[in-house]
Design an enzyme around this catalytic site. Sequence first.
Site, PDB file in Angstrom:
ATOM      1  N   LYS A  59       0.820  -1.219   0.000  1.00 54.62           N
ATOM      2  CA  LYS A  59       0.000   0.000   0.000  1.00 54.62           C
ATOM      3  C   LYS A  59       0.854   1.270   0.000  1.00 54.62           C
ATOM      4  O   LYS A  59       0.592   2.203  -0.734  1.00 54.62           O
ATOM      5  CB  LYS A  59      -0.896   0.078   1.247  1.00 54.62           C
ATOM      6  CG  LYS A  59      -2.075  -0.841   1.240  1.00 54.62           C
ATOM      7  CD  LYS A  59      -3.053  -0.490   2.362  1.00 54.62           C
ATOM      8  CE  LYS A  59      -2.433  -0.504   3.743  1.00 54.62           C
ATOM      9  NZ  LYS A  59      -1.914  -1.794   4.193  1.00 54.62           N
ATOM     10  N   ARG A  76      -9.259   2.241   8.945  1.00 53.05           N
ATOM     11  CA  ARG A  76      -8.927   0.858   9.272  1.00 53.05           C
ATOM     12  C   ARG A  76     -10.021   0.198  10.102  1.00 53.05           C
ATOM     13  O   ARG A  76      -9.875  -0.974  10.464  1.00 53.05           O
ATOM     14  CB  ARG A  76      -7.628   0.833  10.078  1.00 53.05           C
ATOM     15  CG  ARG A  76      -6.392   0.354   9.304  1.00 53.05           C
ATOM     16  CD  ARG A  76      -5.227   0.477  10.250  1.00 53.05           C
ATOM     17  NE  ARG A  76      -4.057  -0.292   9.951  1.00 53.05           N
ATOM     18  CZ  ARG A  76      -2.984   0.177   9.330  1.00 53.05           C
ATOM     19  NH1 ARG A  76      -2.962   1.386   8.845  1.00 53.05           N
ATOM     20  NH2 ARG A  76      -1.914  -0.586   9.190  1.00 53.05           N
ATOM     21  N   ARG A 122      11.609  -5.961   4.742  1.00 52.89           N
ATOM     22  CA  ARG A 122      11.331  -4.560   4.384  1.00 52.89           C
ATOM     23  C   ARG A 122      12.293  -3.598   5.076  1.00 52.89           C
ATOM     24  O   ARG A 122      12.586  -3.722   6.256  1.00 52.89           O
ATOM     25  CB  ARG A 122       9.901  -4.231   4.791  1.00 52.89           C
ATOM     26  CG  ARG A 122       9.554  -2.781   4.598  1.00 52.89           C
ATOM     27  CD  ARG A 122       8.076  -2.612   4.479  1.00 52.89           C
ATOM     28  NE  ARG A 122       7.432  -2.505   5.774  1.00 52.89           N
ATOM     29  CZ  ARG A 122       6.126  -2.217   5.913  1.00 52.89           C
ATOM     30  NH1 ARG A 122       5.367  -2.051   4.856  1.00 52.89           N
ATOM     31  NH2 ARG A 122       5.602  -2.138   7.106  1.00 52.89           N
ATOM     32  N   ARG A 155      11.543  -1.501  10.653  1.00 53.34           N
ATOM     33  CA  ARG A 155      10.550  -1.086  11.646  1.00 53.34           C
ATOM     34  C   ARG A 155      10.421  -2.131  12.743  1.00 53.34           C
ATOM     35  O   ARG A 155      10.429  -3.324  12.472  1.00 53.34           O
ATOM     36  CB  ARG A 155       9.189  -0.904  10.952  1.00 53.34           C
ATOM     37  CG  ARG A 155       9.058   0.429  10.268  1.00 53.34           C
ATOM     38  CD  ARG A 155       7.835   0.519   9.399  1.00 53.34           C
ATOM     39  NE  ARG A 155       6.610   0.017  10.019  1.00 53.34           N
ATOM     40  CZ  ARG A 155       5.411   0.070   9.423  1.00 53.34           C
ATOM     41  NH1 ARG A 155       5.293   0.609   8.218  1.00 53.34           N
ATOM     42  NH2 ARG A 155       4.345  -0.404  10.013  1.00 53.34           N
ATOM     43  N   ARG A 174      -0.496  -8.084  13.438  1.00 53.29           N
ATOM     44  CA  ARG A 174      -1.005  -7.029  12.554  1.00 53.29           C
ATOM     45  C   ARG A 174      -1.918  -7.615  11.475  1.00 53.29           C
ATOM     46  O   ARG A 174      -2.915  -7.010  11.100  1.00 53.29           O
ATOM     47  CB  ARG A 174       0.161  -6.263  11.920  1.00 53.29           C
ATOM     48  CG  ARG A 174       0.826  -5.305  12.914  1.00 53.29           C
ATOM     49  CD  ARG A 174       2.174  -4.832  12.444  1.00 53.29           C
ATOM     50  NE  ARG A 174       2.120  -4.084  11.211  1.00 53.29           N
ATOM     51  CZ  ARG A 174       3.138  -3.964  10.363  1.00 53.29           C
ATOM     52  NH1 ARG A 174       4.297  -4.561  10.626  1.00 53.29           N
ATOM     53  NH2 ARG A 174       3.005  -3.258   9.276  1.00 53.29           N
TER      54      ARG A 174
HETATM   55  P1  AMP Z   1       1.189   1.157   8.862  1.00 57.56           P
HETATM   56  O1  AMP Z   1       2.382   2.000   8.648  1.00 57.56           O
HETATM   57  O2  AMP Z   1      -0.001   1.559   8.031  1.00 57.56           O
HETATM   58  O3  AMP Z   1       1.489  -0.317   8.741  1.00 57.56           O
HETATM   59  O4  AMP Z   1       0.738   1.396  10.376  1.00 57.56           O
HETATM   60  C1  AMP Z   1       1.591   1.066  11.451  1.00 57.56           C
HETATM   61  C2  AMP Z   1       0.800   1.020  12.738  1.00 57.56           C
HETATM   62  O5  AMP Z   1       0.254   2.321  13.020  1.00 57.56           O
HETATM   63  C3  AMP Z   1      -0.400   0.095  12.757  1.00 57.56           C
HETATM   64  O6  AMP Z   1      -0.037  -1.247  13.051  1.00 57.56           O
HETATM   65  C4  AMP Z   1      -1.242   0.718  13.865  1.00 57.56           C
HETATM   66  O7  AMP Z   1      -0.712   0.415  15.142  1.00 57.56           O
HETATM   67  C5  AMP Z   1      -1.026   2.199  13.615  1.00 57.56           C
HETATM   68  N1  AMP Z   1      -2.022   2.733  12.678  1.00 57.56           N
HETATM   69  C6  AMP Z   1      -1.809   3.204  11.415  1.00 57.56           C
HETATM   70  N2  AMP Z   1      -2.952   3.600  10.859  1.00 57.56           N
HETATM   71  C7  AMP Z   1      -3.925   3.403  11.760  1.00 57.56           C
HETATM   72  C8  AMP Z   1      -5.337   3.600  11.773  1.00 57.56           C
HETATM   73  N3  AMP Z   1      -5.991   4.088  10.701  1.00 57.56           N
HETATM   74  N4  AMP Z   1      -6.015   3.268  12.906  1.00 57.56           N
HETATM   75  C9  AMP Z   1      -5.397   2.789  13.980  1.00 57.56           C
HETATM   76  N5  AMP Z   1      -4.069   2.548  14.039  1.00 57.56           N
HETATM   77  C10 AMP Z   1      -3.340   2.839  12.941  1.00 57.56           C
END
Ligand code: AMP
Length: 216
Positions: free
Chosen positions: A15, A90, A129, A162, A173
């Site tokens: 994404k 989400r 990654r 990360r 996740r």
């Molecule tokens: P990502 O970079 O999109 O994989 O997001 C990393 C982490 O940030 C996720 O595992 C959540 O803990 C938090 N996070 C990101 N976007 C959201 C969202 N829309 N709602 C809640 N937590 C989020």
Amino acid sequence: MTTFIVLLGPPGVGKGTQAKALSDRTGLAHISSGDLFRENIKNQTDLGKHAQTFMTKGELVPDDVTIAMIRDRLHRADCEAGAVLDGFPRTPAQAEALEVMLREFNGQVDAVPLIAAPQDVLVERLSGRWTCRESGHIFNEKTNPPKEQGKCDFDGSELYQRDDDKAETVKRRIEVYMEQTSPLIAHYRDHGKLIEVDGMQSIEQVTQALMGALKK
Ligand code: AMP
């Protein structure tokens, strides 16, 4: 005319990479909720400290905090023409809040590409990654390596792994995605907005498929 695109798909499906490509090609802003949280963690803000307790466990940050952060971001000038939303919404509550927020901009969610790939591929992609510290550019040691090891091709900044890309957290996740985010697939399909794209193609092929689908 404003255009808002919501990119859906499990963690590791690409994404972030695709959102950046779409933003470059369409001129729409790229809004990544994960990047916004990581920026807050880097700057040690209260929001960042709060979010970090959930992120390290692979859990979602509570809806109210997340929605407020996105509302702020949508008010920045670069969103005037619209945005590619990467990682938000989400949950069903976030999707509902987004509809309400976009009405303020006389906008709506125009299209929801869903990028799909099998679970074992996601785990492998996430564990290989590497992310750039400066602006979140994404590489993969097998499928999309940087030209120079440990260094971002775009801005030369350091690449890091990360914390939440560790195997146990990755598993959680993906579970969280299945439990809390996947109901959005049916929601957007029912609204005639869902566009399914095969995430097993090359990065460029996925971008082409997305651009082709969005033009329609
Ligand atoms: P990502 O970079 O999109 O994989 O997001 C990393 C982490 O940030 C996720 O595992 C959540 O803990 C938090 N996070 C990101 N976007 C959201 C969202 N829309 N709602 C809640 N937590 C989020």
